[in-house]
Scaffold this motif. Structure first.
Motif, PDB file in Angstrom:
ATOM      1  N   THR A 203       0.824  -1.209   0.000  1.00 25.86           N
ATOM      2  CA  THR A 203       0.000   0.000   0.000  1.00 25.86           C
ATOM      3  C   THR A 203       0.860   1.262   0.000  1.00 25.86           C
ATOM      4  N   ARG A 204       2.173   1.090  -0.110  1.00 21.13           N
ATOM      5  CA  ARG A 204       3.089   2.235  -0.056  1.00 21.13           C
ATOM      6  C   ARG A 204       3.336   2.780  -1.458  1.00 21.13           C
ATOM      7  N   ARG A 205       3.203   4.113  -1.612  1.00 20.20           N
ATOM      8  CA  ARG A 205       3.429   4.750  -2.897  1.00 20.20           C
ATOM      9  C   ARG A 205       4.915   4.995  -3.113  1.00 20.20           C
ATOM     10  N   THR A 206       5.361   4.751  -4.326  1.00 20.31           N
ATOM     11  CA  THR A 206       6.735   5.062  -4.699  1.00 20.31           C
ATOM     12  C   THR A 206       6.753   5.632  -6.107  1.00 20.31           C
ATOM     13  N   GLY A 237       9.980  14.108  -1.553  1.00 26.31           N
ATOM     14  CA  GLY A 237      10.349  12.724  -1.336  1.00 26.31           C
ATOM     15  C   GLY A 237      11.847  12.585  -1.202  1.00 26.31           C
ATOM     16  N   ARG A 238      12.292  11.323  -1.135  1.00 25.63           N
ATOM     17  CA  ARG A 238      13.728  11.044  -1.038  1.00 25.63           C
ATOM     18  C   ARG A 238      14.061   9.816  -1.870  1.00 25.63           C
ATOM     19  N   ASP A 269       4.733  12.357   2.022  1.00 28.80           N
ATOM     20  CA  ASP A 269       3.311  12.388   2.362  1.00 28.80           C
ATOM     21  C   ASP A 269       2.526  12.032   1.112  1.00 28.80           C
ATOM     22  N   ASP A 270       1.748  10.940   1.187  1.00 26.55           N
ATOM     23  CA  ASP A 270       0.981  10.540   0.007  1.00 26.55           C
ATOM     24  C   ASP A 270      -0.498  10.906   0.140  1.00 26.55           C
ATOM     25  N   GLY A 271      -0.781  11.852   1.015  1.00 21.36           N
ATOM     26  CA  GLY A 271      -2.171  12.241   1.239  1.00 21.36           C
ATOM     27  C   GLY A 271      -2.824  12.917   0.052  1.00 21.36           C
ATOM     28  N   ASP A 272      -2.034  13.526  -0.842  1.00 19.79           N
ATOM     29  CA  ASP A 272      -2.596  14.245  -1.989  1.00 19.79           C
ATOM     30  C   ASP A 272      -2.591  13.418  -3.273  1.00 19.79           C
ATOM     31  N   LEU A 273      -2.295  12.146  -3.170  1.00 16.90           N
ATOM     32  CA  LEU A 273      -2.078  11.355  -4.378  1.00 16.90           C
ATOM     33  C   LEU A 273      -3.338  10.685  -4.903  1.00 16.90           C
TER      34      LEU A 273
END
Length: 349
Positions: A203-206, A237-238, A269-273
């Motif tokens: 569930t992690r965005r990359t 991001g990094r 932060d993936d809240g806006d994705l």
């Protein structure tokens, strides 16, 4: 591969020679105007001291990490699947074969044998941890499959809609490190369950970047980046991983002589994705950082006839400057007569 739009020193000279600043070309050593400006600049900007970060833009793809065609060991007909994009957590069903669910449990050991009262080992401990987390009591959580473990298994099987055997096999359970997202259904309901029924991701965005090998200087694990998303939103991001193997680039099945390395970028932060997946994005990688330097807007530069650049102070005096990094519409400058807070003239907008 989209290359960056960073203004280099050479490009800036072209802009100055052909753009609005051409009216301010200076004469030799006296630094006086060679021709009167038809639109003399009336606006001013401040000389500031800060860090300047030069970036290079490359193409990337926003998606989810750890994509995997989940192995299937249940035999029969697929009778139910979840919608793509759905998230399954511990104890939830991934799909159903002959009406029986294949259930997700957390861990890093795949179910490679049938777990029963005759087995012991780390995979038994993993099963017992999952049972306990799901609210069933397997007794002491250890590496031994005890009578209490078997009773907890039967209670779990009854609630999950599985045959109450008291044993656990790969046809009943699939293992992942955590919650998974259904990325693709590869065997529709009504078809035979093959080697895989669903492809999952974490569930992690990359963000993934195929970086030109010639630009490896831009790839440093842990370096901050900015990602421009569709719709104009930018997130930070990094760089999490930098590939060590160069992969050849092909076009129409033929090698081009170029190669790329893989970059994996995690987002702060993936809240806006939203639900974006496999979406094209632009990644701004740091190519150079200059700390604690003086800078002015690029449009404040004047091309000097004797060569190089200068700026006109608010009082009208023109001074020669040395330029450094160009970044974010500003340019690093140094030279006698420059100080933080001084005002320089810029073309009026």
């Amino acid at each position: 591969m989209k290359r960056g739009g960073v203004v280099t020193g050479a490009a800036a000279a072209v802009l100055l020679a052909g753009g609005g600043a051409a009216a301010f070309v200076m004469v030799g050593e006296e630094n006086t105007p060679a021709a009167a400006s038809s639109a003399a600049p009336a606006a001013t900007a401040e000389v500031t001291r800060s860090d300047l970060v030069d970036t290079e833009a490359v193409d990337g793809t926003l998606g989810y990490s750890d994509r995997l065609a989940l192995p299937n060991h249940a035999r029969g007909t697929v009778t139910r699947v979840r919608k793509e994009g759905g998230v399954v957590r511990r104890g939830g069903w991934l799909y159903r074969v002959d009406g029986r669910p294949v259930v997700l449990m957390y861990g890093d050991i795949p179910v490679y044998r049938t777990l029963s009262s005759s087995t012991s080992g780390k995979d038994v401990r993993q099963l017992e941890r999952n049972l306990k987390a799901l609210g069933y009591d397997p007794g002491t959580v250890d590496e031994d499959f005890t009578r209490e473990t078997g009773q907890a298994v039967r209670e779990w099987q009854d609630d999950a809609g599985l045959e109450e055997t008291g044993t656990v096999g790969a046809a009943q359970v699939a293992v992942a490190p955590g919650a998974v997202r259904i990325a693709e259904v590869t065997a529709a309901a009504g078809t035979s369950a093959g080697q895989s029924v669903v492809t999952t991701t974490s569930t992690r965005r990359t963000v993934h970047v195929d970086l030109d090998s010639a630009d490896q200087r831009l790839a440093r694990a842990g370096a901050p980046v900015t990602v421009d998303l569709p719709g104009g939103v930018s997130v930070r991001g990094r760089i999490a991983e930098v590939g060590t193997v160069a992969e050849p680039v092909e076009q129409n099945g033929q090698p081009t002589g170029e190669s790329t390395i893989d970059l994996e970028i995690t987002l702060d932060d993936d809240g806006d994705l939203g639900r974006l997946d496999q979406a094209p994005v632009t990644v701004n990688l740091r190519s150079q950082v200059r700390e604690d330097v003086l800078s002015v807007p690029v449009e404040a530069l004047l091309a000097l006839r004797e060569g190089g650049y200068g700026v006109r102070l608010a009082g009208g005096r023109v001074i020669a400057v040395e330029t450094g990094v160009f970044a974010a519409g500003r340019v690093e400058v140094s030279g006698g007569g420059l100080a933080e807070g001084a005002k320089v003239e810029v073309p009026e907008t």
